[in-house]
Design an enzyme around this catalytic site. Structure first.
Site, PDB file in Angstrom:
ATOM      1  N   TYR A  54       0.784  -1.325   0.022  1.00  9.26           N
ATOM      2  CA  TYR A  54       0.054   0.133  -0.188  1.00  9.26           C
ATOM      3  C   TYR A  54       0.801   1.224   0.047  1.00  9.26           C
ATOM      4  CZ  TYR A  54      -3.226   3.672   1.768  1.00  9.26           C
ATOM      5  OH  TYR A  54      -4.072   4.635   2.004  1.00  9.26           O
ATOM      6  N   ASP A  69       0.157  15.000   6.494  1.00  6.13           N
ATOM      7  CA  ASP A  69      -0.606  14.650   5.378  1.00  6.13           C
ATOM      8  C   ASP A  69      -2.126  15.762   5.452  1.00  6.13           C
ATOM      9  OD1 ASP A  69      -2.182  13.477   3.495  1.00  6.13           O
ATOM     10  OD2 ASP A  69      -2.852  11.789   4.731  1.00  6.13           O
ATOM     11  N   ASP A  96      -3.110   5.286  -2.489  1.00  7.55           N
ATOM     12  CA  ASP A  96      -4.082   6.388  -1.787  1.00  7.55           C
ATOM     13  C   ASP A  96      -3.941   7.483  -2.893  1.00  7.55           C
ATOM     14  OD1 ASP A  96      -4.971   8.511  -0.537  1.00  7.55           O
ATOM     15  OD2 ASP A  96      -3.729   8.273   1.187  1.00  7.55           O
ATOM     16  N   ASP A  98      -6.062  10.119  -2.467  1.00  7.26           N
ATOM     17  CA  ASP A  98      -6.902  11.108  -1.924  1.00  7.26           C
ATOM     18  C   ASP A  98      -8.027  11.524  -2.535  1.00  7.26           C
ATOM     19  OD1 ASP A  98      -4.650  11.621  -0.075  1.00  7.26           O
ATOM     20  OD2 ASP A  98      -3.668  13.230  -1.427  1.00  7.26           O
ATOM     21  N   HIS A 123      -7.779   4.147  -4.080  1.00  7.86           N
ATOM     22  CA  HIS A 123      -9.017   4.511  -3.181  1.00  7.86           C
ATOM     23  C   HIS A 123      -9.039   6.332  -3.428  1.00  7.86           C
ATOM     24  CE1 HIS A 123      -7.023   6.074   0.322  1.00  7.86           C
ATOM     25  NE2 HIS A 123      -6.497   4.916   0.591  1.00  7.86           N
ATOM     26  N   GLU A 125     -11.510   9.518  -1.686  1.00  6.80           N
ATOM     27  CA  GLU A 125     -12.195   9.734  -0.787  1.00  6.80           C
ATOM     28  C   GLU A 125     -13.084  10.859  -0.809  1.00  6.80           C
ATOM     29  OE1 GLU A 125      -9.178  12.449   1.967  1.00  6.80           O
ATOM     30  OE2 GLU A 125      -8.438  10.326   1.223  1.00  6.80           O
ATOM     31  N   CYS A 133      -5.479  13.752   6.867  1.00  5.36           N
ATOM     32  CA  CYS A 133      -5.459  12.791   7.301  1.00  5.36           C
ATOM     33  C   CYS A 133      -6.699  12.205   7.862  1.00  5.36           C
ATOM     34  CB  CYS A 133      -4.330  12.469   8.222  1.00  5.36           C
ATOM     35  SG  CYS A 133      -4.448  10.857   8.939  1.00  5.36           S
ATOM     36  N   ARG A 168     -13.708   5.673  -0.683  1.00  8.18           N
ATOM     37  CA  ARG A 168     -13.577   6.011   1.025  1.00  8.18           C
ATOM     38  C   ARG A 168     -14.460   6.970   1.348  1.00  8.18           C
ATOM     39  NH1 ARG A 168      -7.973   7.954   3.607  1.00  8.18           N
ATOM     40  NH2 ARG A 168      -8.943   9.731   4.830  1.00  8.18           N
ATOM     41  N   GLU A 198     -13.930   5.410   6.676  1.00 10.23           N
ATOM     42  CA  GLU A 198     -12.634   5.590   7.536  1.00 10.23           C
ATOM     43  C   GLU A 198     -13.198   5.814   8.809  1.00 10.23           C
ATOM     44  OE1 GLU A 198      -9.987   5.522   8.291  1.00 10.23           O
ATOM     45  OE2 GLU A 198      -8.697   7.126   7.324  1.00 10.23           O
ATOM     46  N   ASN A 222      -8.979   0.064   7.999  1.00 15.75           N
ATOM     47  CA  ASN A 222      -7.915   0.871   8.112  1.00 15.75           C
ATOM     48  C   ASN A 222      -7.353   0.483   9.472  1.00 15.75           C
ATOM     49  OD1 ASN A 222      -5.654   2.506   7.584  1.00 15.75           O
ATOM     50  ND2 ASN A 222      -6.861   4.153   7.733  1.00 15.75           N
TER      51      ASN A 222
END
Length: 301
Positions: A54, A69, A96, A98, A123, A125, A133, A168, A198, A222
């Site tokens: 990942y 982040d 990731d 974002d 993913h 989000e 984050c 996500r 999340e 996660n």
């Protein structure tokens, strides 16, 4: 492991990596996805025997910028990091991505770019841009309809239907768990392959996510180290039916602690000799020096 000169009979193609990731997601046992933040840590994940790796946005931001982040890393910087991962290892790489770095049009470009980089999955989000984050306070989410459009854009943008699209939602911390579950259902209906709620904050909430969404699509847990989600034993995660378990920053935290330790030793002693360090020859083997020797022998004339 990833090689400097890929062997077409051994190194998987992007399509093969995506098919492998889908196979792993469908397996009875959860897929463990350790986070890596650079090509070296990705190689270490592979050498440790894991089936996939990942690319953590949190870790990449810390590694490349030395910053938290909070949406500072650009799409181009993250795409370059993804290419380095794909080149360094033969494992499926999950990235990731974002928010997709903007609106639905940006999502189209992000998916195309990540696909060209050779990743197996990514993913997206539903936070606003710039994001934070998922285990920080102060998050905001875009309207449901906007995120549904972004998922639909991602599905339409991929040229290889094997690319695994993970949706996500960060809505649990903003709108509550009911809203987060409802959003996840809508994202599945829009075409997401895997769902990722999340930062649930209790085992009861984790179990509810699994119970209400387990029949909708494969689920991500996660296990963010030190984050808002309580740690669960892998046996419990498997019992609940999660398909992927991400350990996003364990390698980053371990590396940070090790570097701090050796620097403190040098500061104290004037030398790192008392620190626990790998031997020079062992490290050069880890990063592929024997392979370089083979190439020199093969092509040196």
């Amino acid at each position: 492991m990833g090689t400097l000169l890929p062997d077409p009979h051994r190194s998987p193609s992007p399509s093969a990596s995506r098919a492998r990731l889908r196979e792993l997601v469908s397996a009875p046992a959860p897929l463990l996805l350790p986070g890596a933040y650079d090509a070296l840590s990705a190689r270490l994940v592979e050498q440790a025997g894991f089936d996939a790796v990942y690319l953590t946005g949190f870790g990449a931001t810390a590694s490349l910028l030395g910053r938290p982040d909070v949406g500072l890393l650009s799409a181009a910087e993250m795409a370059d990091q993804a290419r380095r991962f794909v080149d360094a290892v033969d494992l499926p790489v999950v990235v990731d991505a974002d928010t997709g770095y903007g609106n639905a049009v940006n999502v189209v470009r992000t998916v195309r770019t990540w696909e060209q980089a050779g990743v197996a999955g990514l993913h997206l989000e539903d936070q606003v841009t710039p994001k934070k984050c998922g285990h920080m306070s102060g998050k905001q989410v875009v309207p449901l309809a906007e995120m549904v459009g972004k998922i639909e854009a991602a599905v339409a943008a991929r040229r290889d239907e094997g690319l695994v699209l993970i949706a996500r939602t960060d809505a649990a911390a903003v709108e509550g768990l009911d809203a987060a579950i409802a959003r996840a259902r809508a994202y599945a209906a829009a075409g997401a392959d895997v769902l990722f709620v999340e930062a649930p904050t209790s085992e009861a909430d984790i179990a509810r996510v699994a119970d209400e969404l387990g029949g909708v699509a494969p689920l991500v847990f996660n296990a963010a180290e030190g984050g808002r989600t309580p740690p669960l034993a892998l046996e419990r995660v498997a019992e609940l039916g999660f398909s992927l378990v991400i350990y996003p920053i364990a390698t980053l935290l371990a590396a940070t602690a090790a570097v701090q330790d050796v620097l403190a030793t040098i500061r104290r002693d004037g030398t790192p000799h008392a620190a626990a360090l790998p031997a020079f020859d062992a490290f050069t083997t880890t990063v592929g020096l024997p392979e370089v020797g083979e190439l020199e022998t093969r092509f040196g004339g």
